[in-house]
Design a protein around this motif. Structure first.
Motif, PDB file in Angstrom:
ATOM      1  N   THR A 187       0.835  -1.205   0.000  1.00 12.78           N
ATOM      2  CA  THR A 187       0.000   0.000   0.000  1.00 12.78           C
ATOM      3  C   THR A 187       0.868   1.254   0.000  1.00 12.78           C
ATOM      4  OG1 THR A 187      -1.754  -1.163   1.176  1.00 12.78           O
ATOM      5  CG2 THR A 187      -1.807   1.242   1.244  1.00 12.78           C
ATOM      6  N   ARG A 188       1.907   1.284   0.815  1.00  7.51           N
ATOM      7  CA  ARG A 188       2.805   2.446   0.873  1.00  7.51           C
ATOM      8  C   ARG A 188       3.512   2.668  -0.471  1.00  7.51           C
ATOM      9  NH1 ARG A 188       5.890   1.759   6.606  1.00  7.51           N
ATOM     10  NH2 ARG A 188       4.058   2.051   7.908  1.00  7.51           N
TER      11      ARG A 188
ATOM     12  N   TRP B  74       2.527   1.652  -3.423  1.00  2.00           N
ATOM     13  CA  TRP B  74       1.540   2.079  -4.432  1.00  2.00           C
ATOM     14  C   TRP B  74       1.199   3.561  -4.269  1.00  2.00           C
ATOM     15  CZ3 TRP B  74       0.303   0.853  -9.001  1.00  2.00           C
ATOM     16  CH2 TRP B  74      -0.889   1.296  -9.583  1.00  2.00           C
ATOM     17  N   ARG B  75       1.027   3.989  -3.042  1.00  5.03           N
ATOM     18  CA  ARG B  75       0.725   5.397  -2.790  1.00  5.03           C
ATOM     19  C   ARG B  75       1.904   6.293  -3.181  1.00  5.03           C
ATOM     20  NH1 ARG B  75      -2.398   4.639   2.938  1.00  5.03           N
ATOM     21  NH2 ARG B  75      -4.388   4.001   2.031  1.00  5.03           N
ATOM     22  N   ALA B  76       3.106   5.826  -2.932  1.00  2.00           N
ATOM     23  CA  ALA B  76       4.299   6.603  -3.314  1.00  2.00           C
ATOM     24  C   ALA B  76       4.418   6.730  -4.834  1.00  2.00           C
ATOM     25  CB  ALA B  76       5.554   5.956  -2.739  1.00  2.00           C
ATOM     26  N   LEU B  77       3.859   5.765  -5.532  1.00  3.10           N
ATOM     27  CA  LEU B  77       3.919   5.768  -7.001  1.00  3.10           C
ATOM     28  C   LEU B  77       2.746   6.501  -7.638  1.00  3.10           C
ATOM     29  CD1 LEU B  77       5.062   2.080  -7.605  1.00  3.10           C
ATOM     30  CD2 LEU B  77       6.437   4.166  -7.887  1.00  3.10           C
ATOM     31  N   ARG B  78       1.973   7.230  -6.856  1.00  2.00           N
ATOM     32  CA  ARG B  78       0.778   7.908  -7.364  1.00  2.00           C
ATOM     33  C   ARG B  78       1.028   8.657  -8.689  1.00  2.00           C
ATOM     34  NH1 ARG B  78      -3.999   8.403  -5.097  1.00  2.00           N
ATOM     35  NH2 ARG B  78      -3.186   7.990  -3.027  1.00  2.00           N
ATOM     36  N   PRO B  79       2.121   9.396  -8.829  1.00  2.00           N
ATOM     37  CA  PRO B  79       2.319  10.090 -10.109  1.00  2.00           C
ATOM     38  C   PRO B  79       2.514   9.138 -11.298  1.00  2.00           C
ATOM     39  CG  PRO B  79       3.777  11.002  -8.408  1.00  2.00           C
ATOM     40  CD  PRO B  79       3.135   9.773  -7.836  1.00  2.00           C
TER      41      PRO B  79
ATOM     42  N   GLN C 272       1.066   5.900 -11.372  1.00  2.00           N
ATOM     43  CA  GLN C 272       0.069   4.826 -11.333  1.00  2.00           C
ATOM     44  C   GLN C 272      -0.606   4.598 -12.688  1.00  2.00           C
ATOM     45  OE1 GLN C 272      -2.584   5.830  -8.131  1.00  2.00           O
ATOM     46  NE2 GLN C 272      -1.226   4.963  -6.574  1.00  2.00           N
ATOM     47  N   SER C 273      -0.974   5.666 -13.356  1.00  2.00           N
ATOM     48  CA  SER C 273      -1.650   5.507 -14.654  1.00  2.00           C
ATOM     49  C   SER C 273      -0.746   4.805 -15.661  1.00  2.00           C
ATOM     50  CB  SER C 273      -2.082   6.865 -15.213  1.00  2.00           C
ATOM     51  OG  SER C 273      -3.077   7.412 -14.412  1.00  2.00           O
TER      52      SER C 273
END
Length: 150
Positions: A6-7, A9-14, A16-17
């Motif tokens: 989860t951490r 994935w959230r760190a990869l927010r920019p 993610q797409s």
């Protein structure tokens, strides 16, 4: 482990797409219109590029990148026939033909002059639902009859 994923994935927010784009299937979207006139007739086209014996069908084409599918329908009908239409209810959404997604809408004739594009269309005609040509694409009959699952 879940917290770590989860951490990350959230760190990869920019990104993610981009990641989702790389990991998932890509589709070409074919959009079809069941165009009806004020008398309940449906617009059928004999397509130049379709296989012999199955050239009759409904107006259709492929969505362009970023294009709204209803807009695709309006554009394709205009390009193929010169007619102006308004997209109505979604009547078909299906996948499974390799990487192709099929979308079909009911459409209402707004106006214009029927002028088939000679590059794509051999012939255009208005038909009553009970008078469809024998050589019509199989998926078209149920759509013309208002059945949502061909």
């Amino acid at each position: 482990m879940r917290r770590l994923v989860t951490r990350v994935w959230r760190a990869l927010r920019p990104l993610q797409s981009r990641i989702m784009w790389c990991l998932n299937a890509k589709f070409v979207v074919g959009v079809t219109g069941v165009v009806r006139d004020g008398e309940g007739r449906v617009l059928l086209l004999r397509h130049r590029m379709w296989p012999p014996g199955r050239q009759w069908g409904l107006p259709s084409g492929f969505a362009r990148k970023g294009e709204d599918f209803r807009g695709t329908l309006v554009r394709e009908v205009k390009e193929e026939t010169g007619l102006d239409v308004e997209a109505g209810a979604l009547v078909l959404l299906t996948s499974g033909l390799r990487t192709r997604l099929e979308v079909a809408y009911e459409a209402r004739l707004l106006g214009g002059e029927l002028r088939p594009d000679p590059f794509e269309i051999l012939e255009a005609r208005w038909c009553r639902p009970d008078e469809l040509p024998e050589e019509i694409q199989p998926v078209c009959r149920p759509l013309v009859r208002g059945e949502t699952t061909p």
